[in-house]
Motif scaffolding. Sequence first.
Motif, PDB file in Angstrom:
ATOM      1  N   GLU A 257      22.952 -63.847 -88.570  1.00  0.00           N
ATOM      2  CA  GLU A 257      23.265 -62.473 -88.171  1.00  0.00           C
ATOM      3  C   GLU A 257      23.757 -62.403 -86.724  1.00  0.00           C
ATOM      4  OE1 GLU A 257      20.294 -62.288 -91.512  1.00  0.00           O
ATOM      5  OE2 GLU A 257      20.523 -63.445 -89.667  1.00  0.00           O
ATOM      6  N   THR A 258      23.161 -63.194 -85.844  1.00  0.00           N
ATOM      7  CA  THR A 258      23.552 -63.180 -84.433  1.00  0.00           C
ATOM      8  C   THR A 258      24.983 -63.657 -84.252  1.00  0.00           C
ATOM      9  OG1 THR A 258      21.258 -63.662 -83.845  1.00  0.00           O
ATOM     10  CG2 THR A 258      22.900 -63.947 -82.127  1.00  0.00           C
ATOM     11  N   LEU A 260      27.434 -63.496 -86.460  1.00  0.00           N
ATOM     12  CA  LEU A 260      28.343 -62.469 -86.970  1.00  0.00           C
ATOM     13  C   LEU A 260      28.449 -61.295 -86.004  1.00  0.00           C
ATOM     14  CD1 LEU A 260      27.418 -62.428 -90.781  1.00  0.00           C
ATOM     15  CD2 LEU A 260      29.283 -63.635 -89.639  1.00  0.00           C
ATOM     16  N   THR A 261      27.331 -60.898 -85.416  1.00  0.00           N
ATOM     17  CA  THR A 261      27.340 -59.785 -84.468  1.00  0.00           C
ATOM     18  C   THR A 261      28.200 -60.101 -83.250  1.00  0.00           C
ATOM     19  OG1 THR A 261      25.136 -59.057 -85.171  1.00  0.00           O
ATOM     20  CG2 THR A 261      25.900 -58.311 -83.013  1.00  0.00           C
ATOM     21  N   ARG A 335      21.465 -61.896 -96.953  1.00  0.00           N
ATOM     22  CA  ARG A 335      21.491 -61.696 -95.503  1.00  0.00           C
ATOM     23  C   ARG A 335      22.932 -61.576 -95.006  1.00  0.00           C
ATOM     24  NH1 ARG A 335      18.442 -66.518 -92.886  1.00  0.00           N
ATOM     25  NH2 ARG A 335      19.391 -65.568 -91.040  1.00  0.00           N
ATOM     26  N   ALA A 339      24.575 -58.306 -93.215  1.00  0.00           N
ATOM     27  CA  ALA A 339      25.155 -58.440 -91.869  1.00  0.00           C
ATOM     28  C   ALA A 339      26.596 -57.940 -91.843  1.00  0.00           C
ATOM     29  CB  ALA A 339      25.086 -59.895 -91.408  1.00  0.00           C
ATOM     30  N   LYS A 342      26.466 -54.201 -91.461  1.00  0.00           N
ATOM     31  CA  LYS A 342      26.042 -53.770 -90.132  1.00  0.00           C
ATOM     32  C   LYS A 342      27.120 -53.992 -89.080  1.00  0.00           C
ATOM     33  CE  LYS A 342      21.045 -54.329 -90.757  1.00  0.00           C
ATOM     34  NZ  LYS A 342      19.812 -55.015 -90.280  1.00  0.00           N
ATOM     35  N   THR A 343      27.906 -55.038 -89.238  1.00  0.00           N
ATOM     36  CA  THR A 343      28.918 -55.366 -88.232  1.00  0.00           C
ATOM     37  C   THR A 343      30.293 -54.788 -88.548  1.00  0.00           C
ATOM     38  OG1 THR A 343      29.442 -57.440 -89.379  1.00  0.00           O
ATOM     39  CG2 THR A 343      27.764 -57.528 -87.641  1.00  0.00           C
TER      40      THR A 343
END
Length: 370
Positions: A257-258, A260-261, A335, A339, A342-343
């Motif tokens: 996730e980090t 991708l963010t 996940r 993600a 969210k992104t």
Amino acid sequence: MVLLVASMSDDPFETTRLPNSPKKGRGAVSNRESRYSETIREKIDDRWWSEDIPSLPTIVTRESARSIITHNRSPDIPFDQSINAYRGCEHGCIYCYARPGHAYMGLSPGLDFESRLFVKFDAAALLRKELAKKTHRPSPLALGANTDPYQPIEKEWRVTRQVLELLQNCRHPVSITTKSALIERDLDILSAMAREHLAQVQISLTTLDKGLARIMEPRAASPQRRLQTIRLLAEAGVPVTVLVAPVVPILTDAELETILTHAAAHGAIRADYIMLRLPLELKELFQEWLETHVPLKARHILARLCDIHGGKPYRSSFGLRQTGSGIYAELIRKRFRLALKKTGLNSIDVRLTSKLFRRPDDGPTQTSLF
């Protein structure tokens, strides 16, 4: 062939098998024999030689290929033709699935893969001939499907640059995968092609941990430098996908996730991921690397890989080899999808066009004079 390393002792005939040790700037710990080798090499200490083994140099050999376009028929690869201008890769990524290919050259998939390189110096000339054929049907050419087209020796050989210049002239679509900041050198070509929907780039990111990256992919650009490259490409109008590859269970999976963010924040518009794959000799090479660098996690990582690949370290079945199956693989998929939401990644579709293609102009023919 036996490598002898010695020191003084009371018994001059005493020998000891020496353990392999990591070499600065290299990914593989050893130069394990390939599946085709007829001999086995071991380091032994016969107590007669005390000097240190010299550092491993990079040796580049010119290779004249018969053809340059590789046609792919795999249903889980999003392209049907690719170009690999180099054999071997100096980045030295320990997880690279291309390593076993060095066995066909009579070399080790270990240290040989990242230090004994082959360059197809006439790649652009070969490509020109293939594009000129009436049988050629244009569809996005993938650069970097096997080894990185922007590995360090590209600075000198400029084969990728020559290929891109030809593709731009022919208005042929291209998709590039790299983990090198050297791609920024070719922003002039890529931005111009992107304006006509002829170019897209995938930047591979495995981890944001600089210390881990330094030993896992020793000669690649740092993770933070790759994020900067994503930003520069995006600002130049080139559509960028972040490729989280490979996802290494236990070791890097928590960063999904980090990564991708951060990639979205730097301008990436799409994302994908690939689970770790360990075909052929890569299994032993990666296990050796784990036991050297992260020994307390080694068994756990390998056990999780077996969970993903049906009880084996790797399963080559189409549709499963890149994502795996089972509870853990499904968790990664969920996940990843969450993600993306969210992104905002993958909300924009990127499609390259083949309608603008024109065959290479080899100059006026005799009939054109009349």
